[in-house]
Design a protein around this motif. Structure first.
Motif, PDB file in Angstrom:
ATOM      1  N   ALA A 103      86.524  53.528 -36.649  1.00 46.40           N
ATOM      2  CA  ALA A 103      84.947  53.368 -36.533  1.00 46.40           C
ATOM      3  C   ALA A 103      84.429  54.635 -35.925  1.00 46.40           C
ATOM      4  CB  ALA A 103      84.853  52.123 -35.806  1.00 46.40           C
ATOM      5  N   SER A 104      85.209  55.315 -34.940  1.00 48.99           N
ATOM      6  CA  SER A 104      84.409  56.565 -34.433  1.00 48.99           C
ATOM      7  C   SER A 104      84.114  57.530 -35.642  1.00 48.99           C
ATOM      8  CB  SER A 104      85.369  57.021 -33.364  1.00 48.99           C
ATOM      9  OG  SER A 104      86.498  57.317 -33.935  1.00 48.99           O
ATOM     10  N   LEU A 105      85.039  57.830 -36.687  1.00 48.55           N
ATOM     11  CA  LEU A 105      84.883  58.596 -37.721  1.00 48.55           C
ATOM     12  C   LEU A 105      83.594  58.519 -38.571  1.00 48.55           C
ATOM     13  CD1 LEU A 105      86.521  61.377 -38.651  1.00 48.55           C
ATOM     14  CD2 LEU A 105      87.341  59.829 -40.583  1.00 48.55           C
ATOM     15  N   LEU A 106      83.509  57.091 -38.894  1.00 49.72           N
ATOM     16  CA  LEU A 106      82.332  56.676 -39.772  1.00 49.72           C
ATOM     17  C   LEU A 106      81.085  56.878 -39.095  1.00 49.72           C
ATOM     18  CD1 LEU A 106      84.718  55.508 -41.251  1.00 49.72           C
ATOM     19  CD2 LEU A 106      83.477  53.360 -41.646  1.00 49.72           C
ATOM     20  N   ARG A 107      81.190  56.727 -37.412  1.00 52.42           N
ATOM     21  CA  ARG A 107      79.779  56.930 -37.036  1.00 52.42           C
ATOM     22  C   ARG A 107      79.220  58.232 -36.745  1.00 52.42           C
ATOM     23  NH1 ARG A 107      81.609  52.427 -33.320  1.00 52.42           N
ATOM     24  NH2 ARG A 107      82.671  54.098 -32.059  1.00 52.42           N
ATOM     25  N   ALA A 108      80.285  59.163 -36.757  1.00 54.00           N
ATOM     26  CA  ALA A 108      79.994  60.548 -36.781  1.00 54.00           C
ATOM     27  C   ALA A 108      79.496  61.009 -37.955  1.00 54.00           C
ATOM     28  CB  ALA A 108      81.159  61.389 -36.308  1.00 54.00           C
ATOM     29  N   ALA A 109      80.190  60.446 -39.204  1.00 56.44           N
ATOM     30  CA  ALA A 109      79.788  60.831 -40.631  1.00 56.44           C
ATOM     31  C   ALA A 109      78.277  60.211 -40.707  1.00 56.44           C
ATOM     32  CB  ALA A 109      80.510  60.164 -41.460  1.00 56.44           C
ATOM     33  N   ALA A 308      85.086  58.904 -28.515  1.00 56.12           N
ATOM     34  CA  ALA A 308      85.249  57.833 -29.338  1.00 56.12           C
ATOM     35  C   ALA A 308      84.361  56.709 -29.346  1.00 56.12           C
ATOM     36  CB  ALA A 308      86.761  57.536 -28.877  1.00 56.12           C
ATOM     37  N   ARG A 309      83.467  56.655 -28.394  1.00 55.71           N
ATOM     38  CA  ARG A 309      82.707  55.483 -28.513  1.00 55.71           C
ATOM     39  C   ARG A 309      81.226  56.024 -28.934  1.00 55.71           C
ATOM     40  NH1 ARG A 309      85.425  50.865 -27.234  1.00 55.71           N
ATOM     41  NH2 ARG A 309      86.827  51.029 -25.653  1.00 55.71           N
ATOM     42  N   VAL A 310      80.637  57.324 -28.755  1.00 52.69           N
ATOM     43  CA  VAL A 310      79.434  57.664 -28.976  1.00 52.69           C
ATOM     44  C   VAL A 310      79.427  58.977 -29.801  1.00 52.69           C
ATOM     45  CG1 VAL A 310      77.104  58.677 -27.978  1.00 52.69           C
ATOM     46  CG2 VAL A 310      78.406  56.991 -26.808  1.00 52.69           C
ATOM     47  N   PRO A 311      78.965  58.875 -31.025  1.00 51.76           N
ATOM     48  CA  PRO A 311      79.244  60.073 -31.977  1.00 51.76           C
ATOM     49  C   PRO A 311      78.607  61.344 -31.409  1.00 51.76           C
ATOM     50  CG  PRO A 311      77.542  58.609 -32.785  1.00 51.76           C
ATOM     51  CD  PRO A 311      78.131  58.031 -31.827  1.00 51.76           C
ATOM     52  N   HIS A 312      79.145  62.476 -31.613  1.00 51.57           N
ATOM     53  CA  HIS A 312      78.601  63.706 -31.409  1.00 51.57           C
ATOM     54  C   HIS A 312      78.685  64.541 -32.578  1.00 51.57           C
ATOM     55  CE1 HIS A 312      78.390  67.575 -29.465  1.00 51.57           C
ATOM     56  NE2 HIS A 312      78.237  67.147 -28.230  1.00 51.57           N
ATOM     57  N   ARG A 313      77.596  65.375 -33.026  1.00 53.09           N
ATOM     58  CA  ARG A 313      77.687  66.194 -34.106  1.00 53.09           C
ATOM     59  C   ARG A 313      78.863  67.120 -34.037  1.00 53.09           C
ATOM     60  NH1 ARG A 313      73.163  65.800 -37.144  1.00 53.09           N
ATOM     61  NH2 ARG A 313      71.673  64.564 -35.990  1.00 53.09           N
ATOM     62  N   PRO A 414      73.468  51.413 -34.145  1.00 48.62           N
ATOM     63  CA  PRO A 414      72.825  52.773 -34.098  1.00 48.62           C
ATOM     64  C   PRO A 414      72.943  53.261 -32.698  1.00 48.62           C
ATOM     65  CG  PRO A 414      71.360  51.349 -35.249  1.00 48.62           C
ATOM     66  CD  PRO A 414      72.401  50.236 -34.585  1.00 48.62           C
ATOM     67  N   GLU A 415      73.841  54.406 -32.704  1.00 53.60           N
ATOM     68  CA  GLU A 415      74.310  55.152 -31.662  1.00 53.60           C
ATOM     69  C   GLU A 415      73.462  56.273 -31.180  1.00 53.60           C
ATOM     70  OE1 GLU A 415      76.589  53.885 -29.757  1.00 53.60           O
ATOM     71  OE2 GLU A 415      77.632  52.630 -30.994  1.00 53.60           O
ATOM     72  N   VAL A 416      73.470  56.615 -29.985  1.00 53.86           N
ATOM     73  CA  VAL A 416      72.835  57.842 -29.417  1.00 53.86           C
ATOM     74  C   VAL A 416      73.719  58.972 -29.317  1.00 53.86           C
ATOM     75  CG1 VAL A 416      71.335  58.629 -27.481  1.00 53.86           C
ATOM     76  CG2 VAL A 416      71.295  56.218 -27.933  1.00 53.86           C
ATOM     77  N   THR A 417      73.122  60.036 -29.591  1.00 49.37           N
ATOM     78  CA  THR A 417      74.274  61.212 -29.468  1.00 49.37           C
ATOM     79  C   THR A 417      74.143  61.924 -28.265  1.00 49.37           C
ATOM     80  OG1 THR A 417      72.309  62.477 -30.363  1.00 49.37           O
ATOM     81  CG2 THR A 417      73.892  61.766 -32.025  1.00 49.37           C
ATOM     82  N   ILE A 418      75.176  62.448 -28.110  1.00 53.89           N
ATOM     83  CA  ILE A 418      75.279  63.200 -26.650  1.00 53.89           C
ATOM     84  C   ILE A 418      75.534  64.736 -26.867  1.00 53.89           C
ATOM     85  CG2 ILE A 418      76.696  61.263 -25.618  1.00 53.89           C
ATOM     86  CD1 ILE A 418      79.065  62.758 -25.636  1.00 53.89           C
TER      87      ILE A 418
END
Length: 418
Positions: A103-109, A308-313, A414-418
Motif C-alpha cells: 500500500a505504501s508504494l501505491l500511495r507514493a505512486a 511507510a505511512r505517509v507518502p513522500h516524493r 488521500p494522504e498529506v506529503t512530508i
C-alpha cells in the motif's frame, strides 16, 4: 520527563480501527473492467472471480492480487500494476493481499502521478468480486482497508500512544547499523542510562569511519570497555551468522537501525531497486533473528520510517521497504517467547541520522514536518526498550516531533506529503 506517557519534543501514535460504515451504500451495479495481475501459476478464487466479474463497459481498473507474505516476484507485479494504471488518466489501481503489503508504494505512486487512483485491501477473511467493488467505492482514493476474518471492514485512524517509563536493564544489546549516526548514539544512551552492554554490527569497519563517528566510537569504548564491534553486511545471512557466532555472551536485546536510503520515482524504479532497499531493512532483521538464540531475547526495537505511512516524493521504494520491515517484524514477534517487539516508525531526525546528513531537515520543516530532536528521540528510545515483554508481544508506533502539521491524518485516505 512528564510521566509514563510523555516525552518532551516527541509525539507517539498508534493505530486504531475505524469501521467502514458507508460500505453498504456503495452502488452494487457499478462494475469494473478488471485487468488482473497475480503471481500464482493457478489463479486463486478471488482472481478468477474478478476476471469473471469484469465488464467491458465498466470503469477500467488494474487489480494486483498478492498472498500472505512478500515474495521477490511481488515487486515486479506492483510496478507493472502502477505502469498499467498510470498509462490511462483517471485509471484505478487496486491492491488485494493477505499480508504481503504494498500500500505504501501505491500511495507514493499516486502522489507522483496525479489522476492515478489507488486503494489497498488487506484480507484476513474471504472476499468476493462484488465485495471488492463495494469496498473500493466506499473507501475512496488512497485508502487502505482491512477485512477481518468475520468480514468486518475497517480503516485506520491514529490515537496518541503512551510510552512506558524507562527502566534499568542490563544484558547485551545488539545494535545493527551500529556505526551510523543514530546507531552509535543509541548504543551510547542505552549503555549510559540503562546499563546495556553494546555490540555494534555494521558493514563499515571502524577504520573507515569519518572523524565525528570515530570520536563517538572512541568515547563509547572508553565509557564501556566491553563494547564489541562486529563487521558484517546484514544483507548476507551467512556473514551475520558468522559474526554473531563469535560472541561469548547471549544477546538479550536488538535495536535494528540498519538500512539503506535511496530515492527515485516509483515509475522509474526497477524490481531490483526495491529489493535492494528491502534487503537491508526486512532482510537484515531476518538475518539477525535467525542467527540469535531468540529464547533469551527480551526486547526488539526496529527503526522504521513514517514514509511507510505517509507518502513522500521520490521515497516510495524506501517507504515500501519500511512497510515490509514493519510487517515482518510483527510477524516474527509471534515466535519470540519472552520478548517485546516495537516497530518505531520515526519521522526525520535532527542532529543525527541520514536525513540530517543529507541536509533534508530544513526542507522538512518548511513543509510542516517537525523533526524528532536527537535528545528527546533517544529519551523515547529508552522508553521503547522498556516495553513489557511477553509471548507474541508486538506493536508499531509512529513517532514525530512536536508541532508536526502533516501527521496524523484523520483516516487513511488521500494522504498529506512530508
Amino acid at each position: 520527563m512528564d510521566g509514563p506517557a510523555a516525552v518532551r519534543g516527541v509525539r507517539a501514535f498508534r493505530t486504531a480501527p475505524q469501521a467502514l460504515a458507508d460500505e453498504g451504500t456503495a452502488p452494487a451495479a457499478a462494475p469494473f473492467r478488471w485487468c488482473v495481475l497475480h503471481g500464482t501459476a493457478a489463479p486463486d478464487r478471488l482472481v478468477a472471480a474478478l476476471q469473471h466479474a469484469s465488464r467491458p463497459d465498466g470503469e477500467r481498473a488494474v487489480a494486483v492480487v498478492l498472498g500472505a507474505e512478500h515474495r521477490p516476484r511481488d515487486n515486479a507485479l506492483l510496478l507493472e500494476g502502477v505502469a498499467r494504471a498510470a498509462a490511462t488518466p483517471g485509471r484505478r489501481l487496486v491492491l488485494v493481499h493477505r499480508g504481503a503489503g504494498g500500500a505504501s508504494l501505491l500511495r507514493a505512486a499516486a502522489l507522483e502521478a496525479p489522476g492515478l487512483k489507488v486503494t489497498a485491501l488487506e484480507q484476513a477473511g474471504p472476499l468476493t468480486a462484488e465485495r471488492v467493488a463495494r469496498l473500493v467505492r466506499a473507501a475512496g482514493d488512497g485508502a487502505e482497508v482491512r477485512v477481518a476474518q468475520d468480514g468486518t471492514a475497517t480503516r485506520t485512524v491514529w490515537q496518541p500512544a503512551a510510552l512506558p517509563a524507562p527502566a534499568p536493564a542490563g544484558g547485551t544489546v545488539l545494535v545493527t547499523g551500529g556505526l551510523g549516526g543514530l546507531g552509535l548514539r543509541a548504543a551510547g544512551v542505552l549503555a549510559a542510562r540503562a546499563g546495556w552492554r553494546p555490540v555494534l554490527l555494521d558493514v563499515t569497519a571502524p577504520g573507515q569511519l569519518d572523524a565525528t563517528s570515530a570520536r563517538l566510537l572512541a568515547r563509547l569504548r572508553a565509557a564501556v570497555p566491553r563494547t564489541r564491534v562486529l563487521t558484517a553486511d546484514v544483507t548476507d545471512p551467512k556473514a551475520v551468522a558468522s559474526a554473531l557466532w563469535r560472541l561469548a555472551t547471549p544477546v538479550h536485546a536488538v535495536v535494528h537501525c540498519a538500512g539503506l536510503v535511496d530515492g527515485g520515482t516509483v515509475a522509474g524504479s526497477h524490481p531490483a531497486d526495491l529489493a535492494r532497499l528491502q534487503a537491508a531493512k526486512a532482510g537484515g532483521l531476518h538475518a539477525v533473528l535467525d542467527a540469535l538464540d531468540v529464547g533469551v531475547l527480551r526486547q526488539v526495537v526496529v527503526f522504521g520510517s513514517i514514509t511507510a505511512r505517509v507518502p513522500h516524493r521520490q521515497m516510495g521504494g524506501y517507504g515500501f521497504a519500511n512497510e515490509l520491515l514493519r510487517r515482518q517484524a510483527l510477524r516474527r514477534a509471534a515466535a519470540l517467547p519472552h520478548c517485546a517487539t516495537v516497530v518505531a516508525e520515526w519521522s526525520v531526525w535532527s542532529g543525527a541520522g541520514q536525513a540530517h546528513a543529507m541536509g533534508a531537515v530544513p526542507q522538512a520543516r518548511r513543509m510542516g514536518t517537525a523533526p524528532v530532536p536527537l535528545g528527546p528521540g533517544m529519551a523515547a528510545l529508552l522508553r521503547l526498550m522498556a516495553w513489557p515483554p511477553g509471548p507474541g508481544r508486538g506493536v508499531s508506533l509512529v513517532l514525530t516531533g512536536e508541532g508536526d502539521r502533516t501527521f496524523p491524518p484523520a483516516a487513511e485516505g488521500p494522504e498529506v506529503t512530508i
